[in-house]
Design an enzyme around this catalytic site. Structure first.
Site, PDB file in Angstrom:
ATOM      1  N   ARG A  30       0.833  -1.208   0.000  1.00 18.01           N
ATOM      2  CA  ARG A  30       0.000   0.000   0.000  1.00 18.01           C
ATOM      3  C   ARG A  30       0.866   1.256   0.000  1.00 18.01           C
ATOM      4  O   ARG A  30       1.861   1.331   0.753  1.00 18.01           O
ATOM      5  CB  ARG A  30      -0.933   0.006   1.229  1.00 18.01           C
ATOM      6  CG  ARG A  30      -1.989  -1.046   1.127  1.00 18.01           C
ATOM      7  CD  ARG A  30      -3.058  -0.972   2.188  1.00 18.01           C
ATOM      8  NE  ARG A  30      -3.711  -2.274   2.256  1.00 18.01           N
ATOM      9  CZ  ARG A  30      -4.609  -2.712   1.367  1.00 18.01           C
ATOM     10  NH1 ARG A  30      -4.991  -1.931   0.375  1.00 18.01           N
ATOM     11  NH2 ARG A  30      -5.130  -3.922   1.482  1.00 18.01           N
ATOM     12  N   ASP A  31       0.478   2.226  -0.836  1.00 17.12           N
ATOM     13  CA  ASP A  31       1.183   3.504  -0.888  1.00 17.12           C
ATOM     14  C   ASP A  31       1.002   4.219   0.453  1.00 17.12           C
ATOM     15  O   ASP A  31      -0.090   4.259   1.008  1.00 17.12           O
ATOM     16  CB  ASP A  31       0.640   4.363  -2.046  1.00 17.12           C
ATOM     17  CG  ASP A  31       1.561   5.515  -2.385  1.00 17.12           C
ATOM     18  OD1 ASP A  31       2.130   5.513  -3.487  1.00 17.12           O
ATOM     19  OD2 ASP A  31       1.706   6.428  -1.536  1.00 17.12           O
ATOM     20  N   ILE A  32       2.099   4.790   0.942  1.00 14.15           N
ATOM     21  CA  ILE A  32       2.081   5.443   2.254  1.00 14.15           C
ATOM     22  C   ILE A  32       1.258   6.735   2.224  1.00 14.15           C
ATOM     23  O   ILE A  32       0.812   7.224   3.273  1.00 14.15           O
ATOM     24  CB  ILE A  32       3.542   5.719   2.713  1.00 14.15           C
ATOM     25  CG1 ILE A  32       3.643   5.842   4.215  1.00 14.15           C
ATOM     26  CG2 ILE A  32       4.126   6.933   2.005  1.00 14.15           C
ATOM     27  CD1 ILE A  32       5.060   5.765   4.744  1.00 14.15           C
ATOM     28  N   ASN A  88       4.909   6.424 -13.642  1.00 11.93           N
ATOM     29  CA  ASN A  88       5.530   7.727 -13.851  1.00 11.93           C
ATOM     30  C   ASN A  88       6.977   7.481 -14.255  1.00 11.93           C
ATOM     31  O   ASN A  88       7.626   6.570 -13.738  1.00 11.93           O
ATOM     32  CB  ASN A  88       5.474   8.566 -12.572  1.00 11.93           C
ATOM     33  CG  ASN A  88       4.047   8.933 -12.188  1.00 11.93           C
ATOM     34  OD1 ASN A  88       3.205   9.152 -13.069  1.00 11.93           O
ATOM     35  ND2 ASN A  88       3.766   8.993 -10.903  1.00 11.93           N
ATOM     36  N   GLU A  96       9.179  10.062  -8.303  1.00 15.01           N
ATOM     37  CA  GLU A  96       9.963  10.447  -7.121  1.00 15.01           C
ATOM     38  C   GLU A  96      10.936   9.365  -6.684  1.00 15.01           C
ATOM     39  O   GLU A  96      12.024   9.661  -6.207  1.00 15.01           O
ATOM     40  CB  GLU A  96       9.018  10.774  -5.956  1.00 15.01           C
ATOM     41  CG  GLU A  96       8.264  12.082  -6.150  1.00 15.01           C
ATOM     42  CD  GLU A  96       7.145  12.251  -5.146  1.00 15.01           C
ATOM     43  OE1 GLU A  96       7.056  11.441  -4.195  1.00 15.01           O
ATOM     44  OE2 GLU A  96       6.349  13.183  -5.332  1.00 15.01           O
ATOM     45  N   VAL A  97      10.531   8.116  -6.794  1.00 17.02           N
ATOM     46  CA  VAL A  97      11.376   7.014  -6.326  1.00 17.02           C
ATOM     47  C   VAL A  97      11.939   6.275  -7.550  1.00 17.02           C
ATOM     48  O   VAL A  97      11.176   5.729  -8.350  1.00 17.02           O
ATOM     49  CB  VAL A  97      10.574   6.032  -5.438  1.00 17.02           C
ATOM     50  CG1 VAL A  97      11.475   4.902  -4.948  1.00 17.02           C
ATOM     51  CG2 VAL A  97       9.937   6.765  -4.255  1.00 17.02           C
ATOM     52  N   HIS A 101       7.859   1.387 -10.595  1.00 20.88           N
ATOM     53  CA  HIS A 101       6.666   0.969  -9.861  1.00 20.88           C
ATOM     54  C   HIS A 101       5.411   1.273 -10.640  1.00 20.88           C
ATOM     55  O   HIS A 101       5.309   2.310 -11.296  1.00 20.88           O
ATOM     56  CB  HIS A 101       6.596   1.618  -8.471  1.00 20.88           C
ATOM     57  CG  HIS A 101       6.842   3.083  -8.458  1.00 20.88           C
ATOM     58  ND1 HIS A 101       8.119   3.615  -8.516  1.00 20.88           N
ATOM     59  CD2 HIS A 101       6.005   4.139  -8.406  1.00 20.88           C
ATOM     60  CE1 HIS A 101       8.047   4.936  -8.487  1.00 20.88           C
ATOM     61  NE2 HIS A 101       6.769   5.286  -8.433  1.00 20.88           N
ATOM     62  N   MET A 102       4.486   0.358 -10.553  1.00 26.32           N
ATOM     63  CA  MET A 102       3.160   0.534 -11.141  1.00 26.32           C
ATOM     64  C   MET A 102       2.223   0.977 -10.025  1.00 26.32           C
ATOM     65  O   MET A 102       2.157   0.332  -8.981  1.00 26.32           O
ATOM     66  CB  MET A 102       2.691  -0.803 -11.726  1.00 26.32           C
ATOM     67  CG  MET A 102       1.262  -0.805 -12.211  1.00 26.32           C
ATOM     68  SD  MET A 102       0.729  -2.517 -12.496  1.00 26.32           S
ATOM     69  CE  MET A 102       1.264  -2.767 -14.167  1.00 26.32           C
ATOM     70  N   HIS A 103       1.513   2.105 -10.232  1.00 24.70           N
ATOM     71  CA  HIS A 103       0.483   2.527  -9.280  1.00 24.70           C
ATOM     72  C   HIS A 103      -0.826   1.841  -9.664  1.00 24.70           C
ATOM     73  O   HIS A 103      -1.250   1.925 -10.827  1.00 24.70           O
ATOM     74  CB  HIS A 103       0.246   4.043  -9.358  1.00 24.70           C
ATOM     75  CG  HIS A 103       1.401   4.898  -8.923  1.00 24.70           C
ATOM     76  ND1 HIS A 103       1.477   5.463  -7.673  1.00 24.70           N
ATOM     77  CD2 HIS A 103       2.515   5.288  -9.582  1.00 24.70           C
ATOM     78  CE1 HIS A 103       2.594   6.190  -7.582  1.00 24.70           C
ATOM     79  NE2 HIS A 103       3.241   6.099  -8.721  1.00 24.70           N
TER      80      HIS A 103
HETATM   81  P1  AMP Z   1       6.228   8.248  -7.904  1.00 24.36           P
HETATM   82  O1  AMP Z   1       5.904   9.687  -7.700  1.00 24.36           O
HETATM   83  O2  AMP Z   1       5.577   7.654  -9.129  1.00 24.36           O
HETATM   84  O3  AMP Z   1       7.722   7.984  -7.857  1.00 24.36           O
HETATM   85  O4  AMP Z   1       5.560   7.468  -6.709  1.00 24.36           O
HETATM   86  C1  AMP Z   1       6.241   7.138  -5.544  1.00 24.36           C
HETATM   87  C2  AMP Z   1       5.202   6.709  -4.553  1.00 24.36           C
HETATM   88  O5  AMP Z   1       5.840   6.033  -3.502  1.00 24.36           O
HETATM   89  C3  AMP Z   1       4.418   7.875  -3.948  1.00 24.36           C
HETATM   90  O6  AMP Z   1       3.032   7.710  -4.223  1.00 24.36           O
HETATM   91  C4  AMP Z   1       4.733   7.752  -2.445  1.00 24.36           C
HETATM   92  O7  AMP Z   1       3.627   8.069  -1.636  1.00 24.36           O
HETATM   93  C5  AMP Z   1       5.138   6.297  -2.325  1.00 24.36           C
HETATM   94  N1  AMP Z   1       6.028   5.964  -1.221  1.00 24.36           N
HETATM   95  C6  AMP Z   1       7.192   6.572  -0.900  1.00 24.36           C
HETATM   96  N2  AMP Z   1       7.755   5.985   0.174  1.00 24.36           N
HETATM   97  C7  AMP Z   1       6.922   4.967   0.531  1.00 24.36           C
HETATM   98  C8  AMP Z   1       6.943   3.988   1.562  1.00 24.36           C
HETATM   99  N3  AMP Z   1       7.935   3.905   2.454  1.00 24.36           N
HETATM  100  N4  AMP Z   1       5.917   3.093   1.632  1.00 24.36           N
HETATM  101  C9  AMP Z   1       4.913   3.161   0.742  1.00 24.36           C
HETATM  102  N5  AMP Z   1       4.829   4.056  -0.255  1.00 24.36           N
HETATM  103  C10 AMP Z   1       5.822   4.956  -0.362  1.00 24.36           C
END
Ligand code: AMP
Length: 115
Positions: A30-32, A88, A96-97, A101-103
Site C-alpha cells: 500500500r502507498d504510504i 511515472n 519520485e522514487v 513501480h506501477m500505481h
Molecule cells: P512516484 O511519484 O511515481 O515515484 O511514486 C512514488 C510513490 O511512492 C508515492 O506515491 C509515495 O507516496 C510512495 N512511497 C514513498 N515511500 C513509501 C513507503 N515507504 N511506503 C509506501 N509508499 C511509499
C-alpha cells in the site's frame, strides 16, 4: 547494478510496510500517501530505476506486474468497477522514487489526469 532505494528495504521486509502480495519476482504494497481509496504500488524485486532502463530480459517481470495487478485488484474487490494503472517516468513524469513501480488506483470514481 542500479542503486537501491527505500523500496528494496520494503522488498526485504527491513522497514515496515503493508505488503499485500509478494513472490520471487514482484512485491505489492500500500502507498504510504494514498491518492485513492485503494492505492497499491507493484514493483519488480529487481532494481530497474525507471521505464527508461527496462531491458529485453526484463519483459517477463514487466508482464508479471500486470498479472499481479489483476490479481491484487480482484483481492481488493475493485476489479469489477475498474481501476487505473500508472507508471511515472523521470522528472517530467513526476517520478519520485527511482525504482520502477506501477500505481494501482481504485475503489472510487477517479478523476481525469488534470493536465
Ligand atoms: P512516484 O511519484 O511515481 O515515484 O511514486 C512514488 C510513490 O511512492 C508515492 O506515491 C509515495 O507516496 C510512495 N512511497 C514513498 N515511500 C513509501 C513507503 N515507504 N511506503 C509506501 N509508499 C511509499
Amino acid at each position: 547494478m542500479a542503486e537501491e532505494t527505500i523500496f528494496s528495504k520494503i522488498i526485504r521486509h527491513e522497514i515496515p510496510s503493508d505488503i499485500v502480495y509478494q513472490d520471487d519476482m514482484v512485491t505489492a504494497f500500500r502507498d504510504i500517501s494514498p491518492k485513492a481509496k485503494v492505492h497499491i504500488l507493484i514493483i519488480p524485486n529487481k532494481v530497474i530505476p525507471s521505464v527508461n532502463e527496462i531491458e529485453e530480459e526484463d519483459e517477463k517481470v514487466i508482464g508479471h506486474l500486470f498479472t499481479v495487478a489483476r490479481k491484487v485488484a480482484q483481492m481488493e474487490g475493485i476489479a469489477q468497477d475498474g481501476y487505473r494503472l500508472i507508471f511515472n517516468c523521470g522528472k517530467n513524469g513526476g517520478q519520485e522514487v527511482p525504482h520502477l513501480h506501477m500505481h494501482l488506483l481504485g475503489g472510487e470514481q477517479l478523476r481525469g489526469f488534470g493536465f
